[in-house]
Motif scaffolding. Structure first.
Motif, PDB file in Angstrom:
ATOM      1  N   UNK A 310       0.832  -1.193   0.000  1.00 31.84           N
ATOM      2  CA  UNK A 310       0.000   0.000   0.000  1.00 31.84           C
ATOM      3  C   UNK A 310       0.871   1.249   0.000  1.00 31.84           C
ATOM      4  N   UNK A 311       0.575   2.160  -0.894  1.00 32.61           N
ATOM      5  CA  UNK A 311       1.291   3.431  -0.998  1.00 32.61           C
ATOM      6  C   UNK A 311       0.270   4.548  -0.905  1.00 32.61           C
ATOM      7  N   UNK A 312       0.313   5.291   0.193  1.00 33.62           N
ATOM      8  CA  UNK A 312      -0.685   6.340   0.408  1.00 33.62           C
ATOM      9  C   UNK A 312      -0.555   7.482  -0.594  1.00 33.62           C
ATOM     10  N   UNK A 313       0.554   7.526  -1.339  1.00 31.27           N
ATOM     11  CA  UNK A 313       0.761   8.584  -2.326  1.00 31.27           C
ATOM     12  C   UNK A 313       0.240   8.221  -3.710  1.00 31.27           C
ATOM     13  N   UNK A 314      -0.216   6.989  -3.898  1.00 32.98           N
ATOM     14  CA  UNK A 314      -0.763   6.558  -5.186  1.00 32.98           C
ATOM     15  C   UNK A 314      -2.286   6.750  -5.207  1.00 32.98           C
ATOM     16  N   UNK A 315      -2.861   6.657  -6.390  1.00 35.98           N
ATOM     17  CA  UNK A 315      -4.305   6.859  -6.557  1.00 35.98           C
ATOM     18  C   UNK A 315      -5.001   5.501  -6.592  1.00 35.98           C
ATOM     19  N   UNK A 316      -5.292   4.965  -5.415  1.00 35.18           N
ATOM     20  CA  UNK A 316      -5.900   3.641  -5.296  1.00 35.18           C
ATOM     21  C   UNK A 316      -7.103   3.713  -4.355  1.00 35.18           C
ATOM     22  N   UNK A 317      -7.846   2.598  -4.281  1.00 36.08           N
ATOM     23  CA  UNK A 317      -9.038   2.543  -3.438  1.00 36.08           C
ATOM     24  C   UNK A 317      -9.282   1.102  -3.017  1.00 36.08           C
ATOM     25  N   UNK A 318      -9.902   0.958  -1.866  1.00 36.25           N
ATOM     26  CA  UNK A 318     -10.322  -0.360  -1.373  1.00 36.25           C
ATOM     27  C   UNK A 318     -11.837  -0.481  -1.509  1.00 36.25           C
ATOM     28  N   UNK A 319     -12.285  -1.651  -2.000  1.00 35.16           N
ATOM     29  CA  UNK A 319     -13.712  -1.965  -2.116  1.00 35.16           C
ATOM     30  C   UNK A 319     -13.904  -3.424  -1.740  1.00 35.16           C
ATOM     31  N   UNK A 320     -15.081  -3.747  -1.228  1.00 37.51           N
ATOM     32  CA  UNK A 320     -15.301  -5.099  -0.703  1.00 37.51           C
ATOM     33  C   UNK A 320     -15.386  -6.163  -1.788  1.00 37.51           C
ATOM     34  N   UNK A 321     -15.978  -5.856  -2.935  1.00 40.99           N
ATOM     35  CA  UNK A 321     -16.254  -6.903  -3.916  1.00 40.99           C
ATOM     36  C   UNK A 321     -15.777  -6.630  -5.340  1.00 40.99           C
ATOM     37  N   UNK A 322     -15.522  -5.398  -5.718  1.00 42.25           N
ATOM     38  CA  UNK A 322     -15.131  -5.107  -7.102  1.00 42.25           C
ATOM     39  C   UNK A 322     -13.826  -5.808  -7.463  1.00 42.25           C
ATOM     40  N   UNK A 323     -13.697  -6.306  -8.684  1.00 44.51           N
ATOM     41  CA  UNK A 323     -12.457  -6.978  -9.099  1.00 44.51           C
ATOM     42  C   UNK A 323     -11.257  -6.039  -8.981  1.00 44.51           C
ATOM     43  N   UNK A 324     -10.110  -6.623  -8.634  1.00 44.94           N
ATOM     44  CA  UNK A 324      -8.894  -5.836  -8.568  1.00 44.94           C
ATOM     45  C   UNK A 324      -8.584  -5.221  -9.939  1.00 44.94           C
ATOM     46  N   UNK A 325      -7.954  -4.045  -9.908  1.00 43.37           N
ATOM     47  CA  UNK A 325      -7.566  -3.280 -11.105  1.00 43.37           C
ATOM     48  C   UNK A 325      -8.767  -2.674 -11.833  1.00 43.37           C
ATOM     49  N   UNK A 326      -9.948  -2.674 -11.180  1.00 45.39           N
ATOM     50  CA  UNK A 326     -11.082  -1.930 -11.720  1.00 45.39           C
ATOM     51  C   UNK A 326     -10.849  -0.449 -11.488  1.00 45.39           C
ATOM     52  N   UNK A 327     -11.112   0.354 -12.512  1.00 47.69           N
ATOM     53  CA  UNK A 327     -10.956   1.802 -12.389  1.00 47.69           C
ATOM     54  C   UNK A 327     -12.303   2.435 -12.063  1.00 47.69           C
ATOM     55  N   UNK A 328     -12.303   3.349 -11.098  1.00 50.86           N
ATOM     56  CA  UNK A 328     -13.502   4.079 -10.680  1.00 50.86           C
ATOM     57  C   UNK A 328     -13.254   5.579 -10.794  1.00 50.86           C
ATOM     58  N   UNK A 329     -14.241   6.285 -11.306  1.00 45.83           N
ATOM     59  CA  UNK A 329     -14.205   7.748 -11.271  1.00 45.83           C
ATOM     60  C   UNK A 329     -15.057   8.189 -10.090  1.00 45.83           C
ATOM     61  N   UNK A 330     -14.386   8.652  -9.030  1.00 40.52           N
ATOM     62  CA  UNK A 330     -15.051   8.976  -7.769  1.00 40.52           C
ATOM     63  C   UNK A 330     -15.199  10.493  -7.654  1.00 40.52           C
ATOM     64  N   UNK A 331     -16.433  10.943  -7.360  1.00 45.11           N
ATOM     65  CA  UNK A 331     -16.719  12.373  -7.223  1.00 45.11           C
ATOM     66  C   UNK A 331     -17.192  12.664  -5.809  1.00 45.11           C
ATOM     67  N   UNK A 332     -16.580  13.642  -5.167  1.00 44.81           N
ATOM     68  CA  UNK A 332     -17.023  14.118  -3.858  1.00 44.81           C
ATOM     69  C   UNK A 332     -18.242  15.008  -4.070  1.00 44.81           C
TER      70      UNK A 332
END
Length: 411
Positions: A310-332
């Motif tokens: 885990x690298x806190x400086x990279x653009x990654x996310x944890x999710x319970x079920x989505x396949x690894x290496x899935x890309x998400x566009x997350x909006x606040x």
């Protein structure tokens, strides 16, 4: 008599070589686009027993970088000297957070800022001298030899090939080298070899007669964030560089490309535009929403669920079920800020949270201080072929065919 004749000849040659120093400013060659200056404060704030012509800049390779608005000042006027004197006596000028800096921390704590986020002082810096083209003509060789022997300085004739070049290299300190293009800082690098490599590639780029700066873009080449000009490879940001500055290599590539586009006066890319271009993504019809948190320092360096560190400086996310290496566009939903992240971990396990962002991703959507924010996320699909510099890496898999593209590495 022979001695007097030699003495008279050398004096005549010396007067001839320094003739341009005594001419009016209008006769002297103007050196553009920049003039380097040395010890400006000493010249204007301290008494100097020697006569110094105000129209003559002092040329040296050990330079002091000054703001670009100073370069437009006519140093010969009394008003200009007064302004310069005030700038020298005033407190050290600093550059605050640049809008070009992506995803910087809103927490006002200098100890937590990385090396690129710290204020940059206009302190002394060294211009790395590049090899100039050799003198091909006999008169130039003779003139150069005489100048070196008698230590004469011809201000109008001095070439300043390294300064007037569109691409120059400046050393701030032992671990910080700046590459400039058209009077703009494009990139910071931790060692001279890497900086010279980028300088060489950008010099070759600027020499192209049909350069289209709109084709400057970020990309992933052999899995490494890279600077591209169309399908032409410019520079790859190795993990060593991103670790040195504690920054995401993806964000560095985007920032440097935008700096380069600004240097060539073409519109810059937004974070989402650049990320979609880099990863080759397109939106799907699958969306989700909920609450997103973030996790940082305590987990930094630990193994994630997919086996990465885990690298806190990279653009990654944890999710319970989505396949690894899935890309998400997350909006606040509170700030409207958005970022693209890659799933590489499992969690969060504190309901009702459904996403756990890396610290850098949280900074991109400005949720670092709030901690937990409502979000909307869209799943993205890859549409771009895998890019490589080595055609030998192209593999054919009949079961899982995948588009691959060999890039051009030479100019």
């Amino acid at each position: 008599m022979l001695f007097l004749g030699i003495l008279w000849m050398t004096s005549w040659i010396g007067s001839f070589l320094s003739l341009s120093d005594n001419l009016s400013p209008s006769w002297n060659t103007k050196i553009t686009p920049t003039e380097t200056v040395s010890n400006l404060g000493n010249l204007v704030s301290k008494h100097n027993p020697l006569d110094v012509l105000s129209q003559q800049p002092i040329n040296t390779w050990s330079t002091a970088l000054i703001p670009t608005n100073y370069l437009k000042i006519n140093w010969g006027t009394q008003k200009s000297l007064s302004n310069l004197d005030n700038s020298v006596k005033s407190p050290t000028r600093v550059v605050q957070h640049s809008k070009k800096q992506l995803c910087y921390s809103l927490v006002e704590n200098a100890d937590n800022r990385n090396i690129l986020e710290k204020s940059i002082h206009f302190a002394s810096a060294e211009l790395i001298k590049t090899r100039s083209s050799p003198r091909n003509f006999l008169p130039d060789k003779i003139l150069g030899s005489l100048q070196d022997f008698f230590r004469f300085t011809n201000m109008a004739q001095q070439s300043f090939s390294a300064v007037t070049s569109p691409v120059i290299l400046v050393r701030r300190d032992r671990k910080n080298y700046e590459v400039w293009v058209n009077n703009r800082v494009v990139a910071n690098l931790p060692n001279e070899m890497q900086a010279k490599s980028l300088q060489t590639r950008l010099s070759q780029l600027t020499a192209l007669p049909n350069l289209d700066a709109n084709q400057l873009r970020p990309a992933l080449v052999d899995g490494i964030p890279a600077l591209m000009a169309g399908n032409r490879f410019l520079f790859g940001i190795e993990k060593q560089i991103s670790r040195q500055f504690n920054r995401s290599g993806d964000l560095l590539a985007i920032e440097w490309i935008n700096n380069l586009r600004s240097a060539f006066q073409v519109p810059t890319l937004t974070l989402l535009e650049a990320q979609r271009e880099m990863y080759g993504l397109s939106a799907s019809n699958v969306a989700m929403s909920g609450l997103a948190s973030w996790y940082g320092g305590y987990f930094h360096g630990r193994l994630t669920a997919n086996g990465e560190r885990y690298n806190q400086n990279e653009l990654t996310v944890a999710h319970k079920t989505l396949p690894f290496n899935t890309y998400l566009q997350v909006t606040n939903l509170k700030t409207g800020k958005a970022v693209i992240v890659r799933v590489n971990d499992r969690g969060p396990y504190i309901p009702p949270r459904s996403l756990d962002l890396s610290r850098e991703a949280a900074r991109c959507i400005q949720s670092e201080i709030a901690g937990v924010v409502p979000y909307k996320a869209v799943i993205l699909h890859s549409k771009q072929p895998t890019m490589t510099l080595n055609p030998a890496n192209l593999k054919t898999d009949k079961l899982k065919p995948r588009k691959q593209l060999a890039l051009v590495a030479d100019f």
